[in-house]
Design a protein around this motif. Structure first.
Motif, PDB file in Angstrom:
ATOM      1  N   ARG A   1       0.831  -1.207   0.000  1.00  0.00           N
ATOM      2  CA  ARG A   1       0.000   0.000   0.000  1.00  0.00           C
ATOM      3  C   ARG A   1       0.868   1.261   0.000  1.00  0.00           C
ATOM      4  O   ARG A   1       0.584   2.235  -0.694  1.00  0.00           O
ATOM      5  CB  ARG A   1      -0.962   0.007   1.181  1.00  0.00           C
ATOM      6  CG  ARG A   1      -2.163  -0.894   0.960  1.00  0.00           C
ATOM      7  CD  ARG A   1      -3.294  -0.621   1.928  1.00  0.00           C
ATOM      8  NE  ARG A   1      -2.956  -0.813   3.320  1.00  0.00           N
ATOM      9  CZ  ARG A   1      -2.994  -1.995   3.955  1.00  0.00           C
ATOM     10  NH1 ARG A   1      -3.343  -3.082   3.301  1.00  0.00           N
ATOM     11  NH2 ARG A   1      -2.688  -2.074   5.225  1.00  0.00           N
ATOM     12  N   VAL A   2       1.954   1.240   0.783  1.00  0.00           N
ATOM     13  CA  VAL A   2       2.851   2.393   0.811  1.00  0.00           C
ATOM     14  C   VAL A   2       3.594   2.520  -0.525  1.00  0.00           C
ATOM     15  O   VAL A   2       3.769   3.626  -1.036  1.00  0.00           O
ATOM     16  CB  VAL A   2       3.835   2.318   1.998  1.00  0.00           C
ATOM     17  CG1 VAL A   2       4.814   3.480   1.966  1.00  0.00           C
ATOM     18  CG2 VAL A   2       3.087   2.296   3.322  1.00  0.00           C
ATOM     19  N   ALA A   3       4.011   1.391  -1.107  1.00  0.00           N
ATOM     20  CA  ALA A   3       4.675   1.430  -2.419  1.00  0.00           C
ATOM     21  C   ALA A   3       3.732   2.039  -3.462  1.00  0.00           C
ATOM     22  O   ALA A   3       4.168   2.837  -4.306  1.00  0.00           O
ATOM     23  CB  ALA A   3       5.120   0.031  -2.840  1.00  0.00           C
ATOM     24  N   GLU A   4       2.457   1.690  -3.404  1.00  0.00           N
ATOM     25  CA  GLU A   4       1.474   2.262  -4.331  1.00  0.00           C
ATOM     26  C   GLU A   4       1.326   3.768  -4.106  1.00  0.00           C
ATOM     27  O   GLU A   4       1.208   4.537  -5.064  1.00  0.00           O
ATOM     28  CB  GLU A   4       0.127   1.556  -4.185  1.00  0.00           C
ATOM     29  CG  GLU A   4       0.159   0.137  -4.694  1.00  0.00           C
ATOM     30  CD  GLU A   4      -1.069  -0.689  -4.333  1.00  0.00           C
ATOM     31  OE1 GLU A   4      -1.301  -1.691  -5.039  1.00  0.00           O
ATOM     32  OE2 GLU A   4      -1.778  -0.349  -3.353  1.00  0.00           O
ATOM     33  N   THR A   5       1.362   4.197  -2.841  1.00  0.00           N
ATOM     34  CA  THR A   5       1.309   5.625  -2.527  1.00  0.00           C
ATOM     35  C   THR A   5       2.553   6.328  -3.067  1.00  0.00           C
ATOM     36  O   THR A   5       2.461   7.418  -3.642  1.00  0.00           O
ATOM     37  CB  THR A   5       1.177   5.835  -1.005  1.00  0.00           C
ATOM     38  OG1 THR A   5      -0.027   5.209  -0.558  1.00  0.00           O
ATOM     39  CG2 THR A   5       1.156   7.309  -0.638  1.00  0.00           C
ATOM     40  N   CYS A   6       3.715   5.702  -2.894  1.00  0.00           N
ATOM     41  CA  CYS A   6       4.963   6.273  -3.422  1.00  0.00           C
ATOM     42  C   CYS A   6       4.915   6.365  -4.942  1.00  0.00           C
ATOM     43  O   CYS A   6       5.356   7.361  -5.523  1.00  0.00           O
ATOM     44  CB  CYS A   6       6.169   5.425  -3.003  1.00  0.00           C
ATOM     45  SG  CYS A   6       6.614   5.575  -1.270  1.00  0.00           S
ATOM     46  N   LEU A   7       4.383   5.350  -5.581  1.00  0.00           N
ATOM     47  CA  LEU A   7       4.286   5.340  -7.027  1.00  0.00           C
ATOM     48  C   LEU A   7       3.362   6.462  -7.515  1.00  0.00           C
ATOM     49  O   LEU A   7       3.685   7.170  -8.479  1.00  0.00           O
ATOM     50  CB  LEU A   7       3.791   3.975  -7.507  1.00  0.00           C
ATOM     51  CG  LEU A   7       3.870   3.675  -8.990  1.00  0.00           C
ATOM     52  CD1 LEU A   7       5.275   3.847  -9.534  1.00  0.00           C
ATOM     53  CD2 LEU A   7       3.377   2.250  -9.251  1.00  0.00           C
ATOM     54  N   ALA A   8       2.255   6.658  -6.833  1.00  0.00           N
ATOM     55  CA  ALA A   8       1.332   7.743  -7.191  1.00  0.00           C
ATOM     56  C   ALA A   8       1.993   9.105  -6.976  1.00  0.00           C
ATOM     57  O   ALA A   8       1.872  10.007  -7.816  1.00  0.00           O
ATOM     58  CB  ALA A   8       0.044   7.631  -6.373  1.00  0.00           C
TER      59      ALA A   8
END
Length: 179
Positions: free
Chosen positions: A85-92
């Motif tokens: 979930r944090v990786a997805e936030t970082c990607l966004a």
């Protein structure tokens, strides 16, 4: 000042430098920095370390240093779903900061300076996508993980972020060493 080039939002040099500085810790409130430091000191105590990270996040919710701290905490604690979930936030965040399409599948090699390891913002995007790919594979979503690896290799054909290693792992999944 931001400007539009070929229909896409891009950043001027000073804006990119400002965001790059923020990525490395500039602009992080002192109290948030202190919570990140305390999280590191309290790393063995999951509840205390996580609370410090959450306090840092409350003070600087979109700061890369805080997001990276959260990602590392969850990753090294084996809490891979939360790390994803944090990786997805970082990607966004990295997509926004680089003026890229929000859907990583739509990002093209010409959209940013992916070939330059010195270009911090595009590099952050590549590393966020690599984390996403790795975690998708670890969590059993091999197709999505492999698609992200292929995108990494398309964006970074010289493989500065070592996506090829993940691709090699993907190729070996399901095969015995004797094959």
């Amino acid at each position: 000042m931001s400007h539009v080039l070929h229909g896409e939002l891009t950043m001027s040099g000073p804006e990119q430098a400002l965001l790059a500085g923020a990525l490395l810790g500039a602009g992080l409130p002192t109290d948030a920095q202190r919570h990140l430091e305390l999280a590191g000191e309290d790393f063995q105590s999951d509840a205390e370390a996580e609370q410090h990270l959450r306090d840092a996040q409350a003070l600087a919710p979109d700061h890369a240093a805080v997001l990276i701290g959260l990602y590392r905490f969850y990753f090294y604690k084996g809490r891979l779903q939360e790390a994803l979930r944090v990786a997805e936030t970082c990607l966004a965040k990295a997509a926004r900061d680089n003026g890229l399409d929000a859907d990583w599948r739509e990002v093209r090699r010409s959209d940013a300076e992916f070939s330059s390891f010195a270009a911090i913002l595009p590099r952050f995007y590549l590393f966020a996508l690599k984390a996403y790919a790795y975690l998708r594979m670890r969590l059993g979503d091999l197709d999505q993980g492999h698609a992200a690896i292929e995108k990494l290799l398309e964006l970074d054909p010289s493989d500065k972020v070592n996506a090829g290693v993940l691709n090699d792992v993907w190729k070996r999944i399901g095969h015995d060493d004797d094959d």
